[in-house]
Design an enzyme around this catalytic site. Structure first.
Site, PDB file in Angstrom:
ATOM      1  N   ASP A 222       0.858  -1.197   0.000  1.00  0.00           N
ATOM      2  CA  ASP A 222       0.000   0.000   0.000  1.00  0.00           C
ATOM      3  C   ASP A 222       0.894   1.247   0.000  1.00  0.00           C
ATOM      4  O   ASP A 222       1.774   1.392   0.859  1.00  0.00           O
ATOM      5  CB  ASP A 222      -0.891  -0.015   1.250  1.00  0.00           C
ATOM      6  CG  ASP A 222      -1.948   1.065   1.200  1.00  0.00           C
ATOM      7  OD1 ASP A 222      -3.119   0.738   0.998  1.00  0.00           O
ATOM      8  OD2 ASP A 222      -1.582   2.256   1.358  1.00  0.00           O
ATOM      9  N   ASN A 230      -2.055  13.003  -4.438  1.00  0.00           N
ATOM     10  CA  ASN A 230      -3.165  13.494  -5.271  1.00  0.00           C
ATOM     11  C   ASN A 230      -3.456  14.959  -4.971  1.00  0.00           C
ATOM     12  O   ASN A 230      -3.638  15.768  -5.882  1.00  0.00           O
ATOM     13  CB  ASN A 230      -4.435  12.690  -4.981  1.00  0.00           C
ATOM     14  CG  ASN A 230      -4.545  11.462  -5.865  1.00  0.00           C
ATOM     15  OD1 ASN A 230      -4.007  11.432  -6.958  1.00  0.00           O
ATOM     16  ND2 ASN A 230      -5.237  10.453  -5.376  1.00  0.00           N
ATOM     17  N   HIS A 235      -4.682  14.618  -9.673  1.00  0.00           N
ATOM     18  CA  HIS A 235      -5.000  13.207  -9.913  1.00  0.00           C
ATOM     19  C   HIS A 235      -4.276  12.617 -11.112  1.00  0.00           C
ATOM     20  O   HIS A 235      -3.992  11.423 -11.140  1.00  0.00           O
ATOM     21  CB  HIS A 235      -6.518  13.037 -10.089  1.00  0.00           C
ATOM     22  CG  HIS A 235      -7.205  12.806  -8.786  1.00  0.00           C
ATOM     23  ND1 HIS A 235      -7.471  13.816  -7.899  1.00  0.00           N
ATOM     24  CD2 HIS A 235      -7.636  11.659  -8.198  1.00  0.00           C
ATOM     25  CE1 HIS A 235      -8.053  13.313  -6.826  1.00  0.00           C
ATOM     26  NE2 HIS A 235      -8.166  12.008  -6.978  1.00  0.00           N
ATOM     27  N   ASP A 239      -2.280   9.303 -10.986  1.00  0.00           N
ATOM     28  CA  ASP A 239      -2.473   8.134 -11.872  1.00  0.00           C
ATOM     29  C   ASP A 239      -1.132   7.652 -12.414  1.00  0.00           C
ATOM     30  O   ASP A 239      -0.874   6.451 -12.483  1.00  0.00           O
ATOM     31  CB  ASP A 239      -3.388   8.507 -13.056  1.00  0.00           C
ATOM     32  CG  ASP A 239      -4.853   8.539 -12.645  1.00  0.00           C
ATOM     33  OD1 ASP A 239      -5.144   8.192 -11.488  1.00  0.00           O
ATOM     34  OD2 ASP A 239      -5.694   8.904 -13.484  1.00  0.00           O
ATOM     35  N   GLU A 265      -4.759   2.586  -4.195  1.00  0.00           N
ATOM     36  CA  GLU A 265      -3.292   2.665  -4.232  1.00  0.00           C
ATOM     37  C   GLU A 265      -2.675   1.412  -3.619  1.00  0.00           C
ATOM     38  O   GLU A 265      -1.584   1.411  -3.099  1.00  0.00           O
ATOM     39  CB  GLU A 265      -2.830   3.947  -3.515  1.00  0.00           C
ATOM     40  CG  GLU A 265      -2.758   3.910  -2.002  1.00  0.00           C
ATOM     41  CD  GLU A 265      -4.090   3.774  -1.265  1.00  0.00           C
ATOM     42  OE1 GLU A 265      -5.107   3.486  -1.907  1.00  0.00           O
ATOM     43  OE2 GLU A 265      -4.087   3.924  -0.027  1.00  0.00           O
TER      44      GLU A 265
END
Ligand SMILES: Nc1nc2c(ncn2[C@@H]2O[C@H](COP(=O)(O)OP(=O)(O)OP(=O)(O)O)[C@@H](O)[C@H]2O)c(=O)[nH]1
Length: 351
Positions: A222, A230, A235, A239, A265
């Protein structure tokens, strides 16, 4: 599609092919029966009636063979070849006095549906060439051929058009099917296995490991404080970080390991034939690699990893839950670390 979904979709396609073939055989049987009786009793043409009898017999035999599902492809090919040749023979034997050749236009669509785009193209091209050769030969032996040239040219053009249209339609179906299969197996953003497909592969790895007496390790990775990335970079950068994190993880694990996106994530790795100590080394390698590499144009990040190894007769869900528990503790202990599942103490028998 997942293996299960691909299998189910293939079964549906095979069932539809078998249904269409049965419908065509029923039509051929009825046609052979009615025209056979008519040719024999009304027109007194026993040779043509005998060919009608072959049409009927071929349909009944193929119907019986079709009761074995594994014979679908060979029976399809045999039916197409048998009726294709019979049609041409019928046309010659009846001295082209009827319109039986219009049936030639039925074969290409049927061939594409039953044999797929490659088999359909090959069959239809060969069959169309045979029909054209027959035209040419018949015209050299005029006046055997009472059909007018424009009618024959039209039929030839319909055959070619059918080959093009049905090849196009079958290719479109095959491409759409392949794309659906890809979409249902892979995560759209990262291109890694999606959760369903990962689950299916993990299940398979665990079953194989059980047979071999080895163990399967699962690592849940994680990314830490991903929300901040973000929030700070937007964003789109977020990504890109996810895509590159996936590539970074895939680059450091073995080719025999599977990497999936668990959601958001979070990533998941399965390492076949791997004990807890080996899995801990893999996890550390992944953690260090993510920490070292600036991702998405210079974003520095870290990751927490939870590791668990399967126990005998354990379910996939329980193994993943233990890896998740270890990941939760890694977060609790301050992130950017690897935490192994808590190994159960074997109870010491009382003396
Ligand atoms: N850019 C992008 N962000 C995503 C995607 N999926 C999930 N996220 C974001 O990932 C963040 C996850 O936030 P949290 O669950 O709070 O986790 P975190 O910020 O990484 O914090 P910890 O896991 O506790 O270290 C959220 O802001 C989600 O919007 C995605 O596909 N693209």
């Amino acid at each position: 599609m997942t293996d299960y979904a691909v299998g189910a979709a293939t079964e549906i396609r095979l069932a539809r092919q078998a249904s269409l073939l049965r419908a065509m055989l029923l039509l051929a049987a009825c046609y052979g029966f009615v025209t056979g009786l008519t040719n024999f009793f009304v027109f007194s043409r026993p040779l043509i009636a005998a060919i009608d009898g072959l049409v009927l017999a071929g349909a009944v035999l193929s119907w019986l063979l079709l009761r074995q599902a594994r014979l679908l492809w060979p029976v399809s090919l045999a039916v197409l070849t048998f009726y294709g040749l019979l049609l041409l023979f019928y046309f010659i034997a009846s001295e082209a006095r009827n319109y039986s050749l219009v049936w030639a236009a039925v074969l290409p669509p049927l061939a594409f549906f039953l044999l797929g785009s490659r088999g359909g193209t090959l069959f239809s091209a060969l069959f169309s060439l045979l029909v054209l050769a027959l035209f040419a030969m018949s015209y050299r032996q005029a006046p055997v051929m009472p059909l007018e040239l424009p009618a024959l040219l039209n039929l030839g053009a319909v055959l070619v058009a059918h080959c093009i249209i049905f090849r196009f339609s079958e290719r479109s179906r095959e491409l759409a099917y392949a794309e659906l299969a890809r979409l249902s197996q892979y995560d759209e953003l990262t291109g890694l296995l999606n959760r369903r497909q990962f689950d299916a592969e993990l299940r398979q790895h665990m079953a194989l490991a059980r047979r071999r007496g080895s163990s399967t390790a699962v690592l849940l990775v994680d990314l830490d404080h991903f929300k901040h990335i973000n929030d700070r970079h937007g964003h789109l950068v977020g990504d890109r970080v996810l895509v590159e994190a996936g590539q970074c993880i895939s680059a450091v694990v073995r080719a025999t390991d599977s990497v999936g996106r668990w959601g958001g994530e979070e990533f998941v790795i399965v390492c076949p034939d791997t004990e807890l100590s080996g899995a801990s080394q893999v996890a550390e390698k992944v953690r260090r690699s993510l920490e070292r590499s600036p991702l998405g144009d210079g974003v520095q990040l870290s990751a927490s990893v939870g590791v668990a190894v399967d126990r005998s007769e354990e379910s996939v869900e329980s193994l993943l839950a233990r890896a998740d528990g270890a990941l939760y503790r890694a977060k609790e202990q301050g992130r950017n670390r690897v935490v192994l599942e808590e190994v159960m103490e074997t109870p010491v028998p009382a003396c």
